[in-house]
Design an enzyme around this catalytic site. Structure first.
Site, PDB file in Angstrom:
ATOM      1  N   TYR A  27     -14.255  -3.692   9.583  1.00  0.00           N
ATOM      2  CA  TYR A  27     -12.884  -3.147   9.590  1.00  0.00           C
ATOM      3  C   TYR A  27     -12.189  -3.478  10.911  1.00  0.00           C
ATOM      4  O   TYR A  27     -11.039  -3.927  10.927  1.00  0.00           O
ATOM      5  CB  TYR A  27     -12.987  -1.635   9.393  1.00  0.00           C
ATOM      6  CG  TYR A  27     -11.679  -0.877   9.376  1.00  0.00           C
ATOM      7  CD1 TYR A  27     -10.864  -0.881   8.241  1.00  0.00           C
ATOM      8  CD2 TYR A  27     -11.286  -0.114  10.470  1.00  0.00           C
ATOM      9  CE1 TYR A  27      -9.681  -0.149   8.214  1.00  0.00           C
ATOM     10  CE2 TYR A  27     -10.108   0.618  10.455  1.00  0.00           C
ATOM     11  CZ  TYR A  27      -9.306   0.599   9.328  1.00  0.00           C
ATOM     12  OH  TYR A  27      -8.130   1.324   9.302  1.00  0.00           O
TER      13      TYR A  27
ATOM     14  N   SER B 108      -5.367  -0.254  13.619  1.00  0.00           N
ATOM     15  CA  SER B 108      -6.111   0.990  13.828  1.00  0.00           C
ATOM     16  C   SER B 108      -6.648   0.994  15.255  1.00  0.00           C
ATOM     17  O   SER B 108      -6.889  -0.077  15.838  1.00  0.00           O
ATOM     18  CB  SER B 108      -7.286   1.025  12.843  1.00  0.00           C
ATOM     19  OG  SER B 108      -8.252   1.970  13.248  1.00  0.00           O
TER      20      SER B 108
ATOM     21  N   ASP C 276      -3.263  -6.574  -7.053  1.00  0.00           N
ATOM     22  CA  ASP C 276      -4.228  -6.637  -5.959  1.00  0.00           C
ATOM     23  C   ASP C 276      -3.790  -7.760  -5.028  1.00  0.00           C
ATOM     24  O   ASP C 276      -3.842  -8.941  -5.389  1.00  0.00           O
ATOM     25  CB  ASP C 276      -5.624  -6.914  -6.526  1.00  0.00           C
ATOM     26  CG  ASP C 276      -6.674  -7.080  -5.437  1.00  0.00           C
ATOM     27  OD1 ASP C 276      -6.316  -7.129  -4.234  1.00  0.00           O
ATOM     28  OD2 ASP C 276      -7.868  -7.176  -5.780  1.00  0.00           O
TER      29      ASP C 276
ATOM     30  N   GLY D  85       0.825  -1.212   0.000  1.00  0.00           N
ATOM     31  CA  GLY D  85       0.000   0.000   0.000  1.00  0.00           C
ATOM     32  C   GLY D  85       0.852   1.252   0.000  1.00  0.00           C
ATOM     33  O   GLY D  85       0.492   2.271   0.604  1.00  0.00           O
ATOM     34  N   ALA D  86       1.986   1.213  -0.710  1.00  0.00           N
ATOM     35  CA  ALA D  86       2.941   2.337  -0.670  1.00  0.00           C
ATOM     36  C   ALA D  86       2.789   3.281  -1.855  1.00  0.00           C
ATOM     37  O   ALA D  86       3.624   4.148  -2.070  1.00  0.00           O
ATOM     38  CB  ALA D  86       4.369   1.799  -0.596  1.00  0.00           C
ATOM     39  N   GLY D  87       1.715   3.145  -2.611  1.00  0.00           N
ATOM     40  CA  GLY D  87       1.511   4.024  -3.762  1.00  0.00           C
ATOM     41  C   GLY D  87       1.048   5.418  -3.376  1.00  0.00           C
ATOM     42  O   GLY D  87       1.108   6.356  -4.189  1.00  0.00           O
ATOM     43  N   ARG D  88       0.605   5.593  -2.174  1.00  0.00           N
ATOM     44  CA  ARG D  88       0.141   6.911  -1.696  1.00  0.00           C
ATOM     45  C   ARG D  88       0.017   6.845  -0.178  1.00  0.00           C
ATOM     46  O   ARG D  88       0.262   5.816   0.439  1.00  0.00           O
ATOM     47  CB  ARG D  88      -1.215   7.291  -2.316  1.00  0.00           C
ATOM     48  CG  ARG D  88      -2.301   6.255  -1.999  1.00  0.00           C
ATOM     49  CD  ARG D  88      -3.674   6.710  -2.420  1.00  0.00           C
ATOM     50  NE  ARG D  88      -3.878   6.857  -3.849  1.00  0.00           N
ATOM     51  CZ  ARG D  88      -3.997   5.826  -4.713  1.00  0.00           C
ATOM     52  NH1 ARG D  88      -3.906   4.586  -4.284  1.00  0.00           N
ATOM     53  NH2 ARG D  88      -4.235   6.045  -5.988  1.00  0.00           N
TER      54      ARG D  88
ATOM     55  N   LYS E 250      -8.731  -5.518  11.606  1.00  0.00           N
ATOM     56  CA  LYS E 250      -7.634  -4.815  12.268  1.00  0.00           C
ATOM     57  C   LYS E 250      -7.371  -5.366  13.669  1.00  0.00           C
ATOM     58  O   LYS E 250      -6.275  -5.178  14.216  1.00  0.00           O
ATOM     59  CB  LYS E 250      -7.939  -3.313  12.337  1.00  0.00           C
ATOM     60  CG  LYS E 250      -7.849  -2.590  10.988  1.00  0.00           C
ATOM     61  CD  LYS E 250      -6.473  -2.679  10.371  1.00  0.00           C
ATOM     62  CE  LYS E 250      -6.238  -1.628   9.288  1.00  0.00           C
ATOM     63  NZ  LYS E 250      -4.980  -1.873   8.543  1.00  0.00           N
TER      64      LYS E 250
END
Ligand code: NAD
Length: 277
Positions: free
Chosen positions: A162, A149, A60, A13-16, A166
């Site tokens: 979620y 989280s 994905d 998840g390092a694209g943004r 988490k």
């Protein structure tokens, strides 16, 4: 000389968002970073801006074989693996009585199953290198950081799915820490509160993402009223920037945390959501 010179890291998840900032910090300290994301253009752009040679792995992570392929690409590109940051994620919210099977499964898939598969694929590379060093009488610390989280450790209304995903990653973290401690592989979690990424942008500005593999979409962002409440609820008075959030992850990837093991570090500006046991 950087304190992570020669280390090889995967950040999912390092694209943004937070993951991008983690990748930048690791590279600034000398690590080679594999930037994993489902969005190829974003991943390539992050790699282009890193201070060390990086590698984009696009896919994905919930699709069959992608977690294995990610780890294989890191080892093939850089010759080993030392740091794994399981960060990829998103929120598909709704009160329990309205949560669908697909929605609940999607939250378990990305937040629990994917980190498990990445770590299982990484295990031989992390563990065999550590065993060889142990045989030589050398201690070399490697690092796993799993992103959770406050919703996962303390609960949050509207986020049962979620929070389940988490929460499970905390159990995965602590059990893996007990298995891998003897090999000096630190395994820890960071629990974020409210971080200023597209996940908490105003509804309408944040865009849409795929809803698992259902073919539908999820509208990202939070309503204006919720955004207004952040300032009052967070003791430090505002959400964190993604760069501030990444500092907590970086700490757990760095030698400064070598004796921190099996822990959940809250990076939340003091926000606690109030139901911790
Ligand atoms: N922003 C917050 O307030 C907050 C709070 C608590 C926890 N978190 C967690 O922090 C992590 C990072 O979130 P962020 O706020 O930076 O979000 P973000 O949307 O800015 O970045 C997340 C990245 O993960 C990628 N991703 C999502 N699903 C993927 C998949 N199946 N395969 C590959 N890549 C995938 C996305 O493409 C995106 O680039 C997530 O795990 C999130 O749940 C965020």
């Amino acid at each position: 000389m950087g304190e992570l010179d020669g280390r090889v890291a995967i950040v999912t998840g390092a694209g943004r968002g937070i993951g991008e900032q983690v990748a930048r910090k690791l590279a600034a300290a000398g690590a080679h970073v594999v930037v994993s994301d489902r969005d190829g253009a974003e991943a390539e752009a992050v790699v282009a801006g890193l201070q060390t040679a990086g590698h984009a792995h696009v896919g994905d992570l919930t699709a069959p074989g992608v977690c294995d392929a990610l780890v294989a690409s890191a080892v093939a590109t850089f010759g080993g693996l030392d740091i794994v940051v399981n960060n990829a994620g998103y929120a598909w919210d709704g009160p329990l009585h309205k949560v669908t099977d697909e929605q609940y499964q999607a939250m378990l898939d990305i937040h629990t199953i994917v980190p498990f598969r990445v770590l299982r694929a990484a295990a031989p590379h992390l563990r065999e290198a550590a065993k060889a060093e142990r045989a030589e009488g050398r201690e070399v610390f490697r690092k796993v950081v799993n992103v959770t989280s406050l919703a996962g450790v303390m609960g949050n209304a509207g986020q049962t799915a979620y929070a389940s995903g988490k929460g499970a990653i905390v159990g995965l973290t602590r059990a893996t820490a007990k298995e891998w401690g003897a090999l000096k592989i630190n395994v820890n979690c960071v629990a974020f509160g409210v971080i200023d990424t597209r996940l908490i942008a105003p509804v309408g500005e944040a865009g849409e993402i795929p809803a698992g593999d259902t073919g539908g979409t999820i509208t990202l962002g939070v309503p204006a009223k919720v955004r207004e409440s952040f300032g009052l609820a967070i003791p430090l008075g505002r959400p964190a920037t993604p760069e501030e959030a990444a500092r907590g992850v970086y700490f757990l990837c760095s030698p400064a945390s070598d004796y921190v093991h099996g822990q959940v570090l809250n990076v939340s500006g003091g926000l606690s959501l109030g139901m911790a046991g």
